[in-house]
Write an enzyme that holds these catalytic residues in place. Structure first.
Site, PDB file in Angstrom:
ATOM      1  CE1 TYR A 270      -3.780   2.381   0.530  1.00  0.00           C
ATOM      2  CE2 TYR A 270      -2.580   3.197   2.441  1.00  0.00           C
ATOM      3  CZ  TYR A 270      -3.617   3.324   1.531  1.00  0.00           C
ATOM      4  OH  TYR A 270      -4.484   4.383   1.620  1.00  0.00           O
TER       5      TYR A 270
ATOM      6  CG  ASP B 217       5.675   3.549   1.154  1.00  0.00           C
ATOM      7  OD1 ASP B 217       5.917   4.195   2.197  1.00  0.00           O
ATOM      8  OD2 ASP B 217       4.526   3.354   0.718  1.00  0.00           O
TER       9      ASP B 217
ATOM     10  CE  LYS C  34       0.596   4.463   8.446  1.00  0.00           C
ATOM     11  NZ  LYS C  34       0.668   3.844   7.138  1.00  0.00           N
TER      12      LYS C  34
HETATM   13  C1  LIG Z   1       0.015   4.324   5.779  1.00  0.00           C
HETATM   14  C2  LIG Z   1       0.845   4.130   4.566  1.00  0.00           C
HETATM   15  C3  LIG Z   1       0.800   5.030   3.486  1.00  0.00           C
HETATM   16  C4  LIG Z   1      -0.188   6.160   3.415  1.00  0.00           C
HETATM   17  O1  LIG Z   1       0.008   7.103   4.407  1.00  0.00           O
HETATM   18  P1  LIG Z   1      -1.224   8.076   4.809  1.00  0.00           P
HETATM   19  O2  LIG Z   1      -0.618   9.020   5.803  1.00  0.00           O
HETATM   20  O3  LIG Z   1      -2.287   7.193   5.355  1.00  0.00           O
HETATM   21  O4  LIG Z   1      -1.648   8.768   3.575  1.00  0.00           O
HETATM   22  C5  LIG Z   1       1.694   4.847   2.452  1.00  0.00           C
HETATM   23  N1  LIG Z   1       2.571   3.820   2.464  1.00  0.00           N
HETATM   24  C6  LIG Z   1       2.631   2.946   3.472  1.00  0.00           C
HETATM   25  C7  LIG Z   1       3.646   1.857   3.447  1.00  0.00           C
HETATM   26  C8  LIG Z   1       1.749   3.046   4.542  1.00  0.00           C
HETATM   27  O5  LIG Z   1       1.783   2.133   5.515  1.00  0.00           O
END
Ligand SMILES: *Cc1c(COP(=O)(O)O)cnc(C)c1O
Length: 432
Positions: free
Chosen positions: A146, A241, A269
């Protein structure tokens, strides 16, 4: 033990009238596990308290940011002090430089960094930059990873998209998704094939270095190294990411912990200490293409917001000055792993516990879980029962098998023991 969630039920009824599905982010709705989402009122350290006053041991930690526990006092105080000087300027501040300098000092291969307001924004901006830099359109992502909810990434995405088993997303046009190529996680062969089928067309490979949006899934030995060398050979931008792993697996994130260099890195995060913050950064040669230095446009009215920056800065400073936090997190997670392993081994259901650093999850599967299809073929009905049994016992786990758990430094050995005991009661009751 039976729980009373009278107030949550009332609030959920009321919320659904004015908020789609009653929530502002889908996974919170408990749709896949069933039941009523718990409305929270306050939290401190390892514990959250719901609208009925019931206490929960928290293993979500706001999906990662609360790595030091809730209402971590230095962060709360810093926010309070800063707010008195205005909550936003829309003009540059010295604090933004301090934040950038701190990130650059902590993260390998990050010469420059741009702040944004979410992980989604970080990933979509990094992708645009990689495309602008290479002049190519296509990119490769992995099934079950994601990268936020920007259109291009909503192809075989993990997290909520997997939880709700959404195959194709209305609103994402074919014109956009045609440039998104996907391969199974940990499958280098599949990546080699895509790279030769689309030679000279691929701008970027983006990967969760340790995946957390299909449960916790580890990179197989050689997988990330293999991607690195493909990128080097083909002039492809390698994007880590690190929205989950950044500042969580080590002060320098997965890059440091795994010893792999990325060209661009995205954060979210933990970086905001609980405020809406994201960032993308990387090598000077690429980052200098971002506006106003270069022509790849990217902007944000509230980017670098002072309240968000002081929260994130205080959090990152604490982490950078106290490397023992990471050892402590690892030990706590290993302790939980060992305890859960013991109680589930005593039951009849096959299970797999994956753990890396302070990320851990369980899949009820009889084979190793190393990619999305393995995670999806696990017994997720059993997971849902496990989730509810734990919730009833005051243990707050992610409401989906397609999410990792996040361990915080505030969790004590006693909290872990209580959690392991609750899991043990579940195993015994399901064996009957
Ligand atoms: C949570 C997450 C996102 C998206 O971040 P948001 O602040 O919810 O937009 C992107 N990449 C990874 C790996 C994530 O866990």
């Amino acid at each position: 033990m039976t729980s009373t969630i009278t107030k949550s039920k009332e609030l959920f009824e009321r919320a659904q009238k004015t908020i789609p599905g009653g929530v502002n982010s889908p996974v919170r709705a408990f749709k896949s596990v069933g039941g009523t989402p718990i409305f929270m009122e306050r939290a401190n350290g390892a514990y959250m308290y719901d609208a009925d006053g019931k206490r929960y041991i928290d293993f979500i930690n706001s999906w990662g940011p609360m790595i030091l526990g809730h209402a971590y006092e230095p962060v709360v105080k810093a926010i309070q002090d800063k707010a008195l000087q205005s909550t936003s300027f829309g003009a540059p501040t010295e604090l933004e430089i301090e934040m950038a300098e701190l990130i650059v000092s902590m993260a390998p291969n990050v010469d420059m960094v741009r702040m944004v307001s979410s992980g989604t924004e970080a990933c979509m901006s990094a992708l645009r930059l990689a495309r602008g830099y290479t002049g190519r359109n296509k990119f490769i992502k992995f099934e079950g990873c994601y990268h936020g909810h920007a259109d291009a990434f909503l192809v075989k995405a993990g997290s909520g998209v997997a939880t709700f088993n959404i195959q194709s997303i209305p609103g994402v046009t074919a014109g956009v998704s045609i440039d998104t190529l996907t391969a199974p996680y940990n499958d280098l062969e599949a990546v080699h094939k895509l790279v030769s089928d689309y030679e000279g067309e691929i701008a970027a490979i983006i990967v969760e270095p340790v995946a957390g949006n299909m449960g916790c899934i580890l990179p197989a030995p050689g997988f990330l190294e293999g991607l690195r060398s493909i990128c080097d050979k083909e002039g492809i931008v390698f994007i880590f990411d690190e929205v989950m792993t950044g500042f969580r697996l080590a002060a320098g994130g997965a890059q440091e912990r795994l010893g792999i260099n990325a060209d661009l890195v995205t954060y979210g995060k933990v970086i905001g200490g609980g405020m809406p913050v994201g960032a993308f950064g990387g090598k000077m040669e690429i980052m200098q293409h971002i506006a106003p230095l270069g022509n790849v446009y990217q902007a944000g009215t509230l980017s670098g917001n002072p309240i968000a920056m002081i929260a994130g800065y205080t959090m990152l400073k604490t982490l950078s000055e106290n490397p023992s936090i990471y050892k402590d997190l690892d030990e706590k997670t290993a302790y939980l792993h060992k305890g859960l392993d013991k109680v589930f081994s005593a039951g009849n259901e096959p299970f797999v516990i994956n753990r890396f650093g302070s990320m851990i999850s369980i899949h009820f599967s009889d084979k190793p879980v190393n990619n999305f299809s393995a995670a999806a073929s696990a017994n997720n009905t059993l997971f849902n029962r496990f989730f509810h049994a734990m919730l009833n016992d005051g243990i707050y786990l992610p409401p989906s098998a397609f999410e990792t758990w996040f361990i915080s430094a505030a969790l004590s050995k006693e909290d872990m023991d209580e959690t392991i005991e609750a899991a043990g009661r579940f195993v015994q009751s399901s064996a009957k």
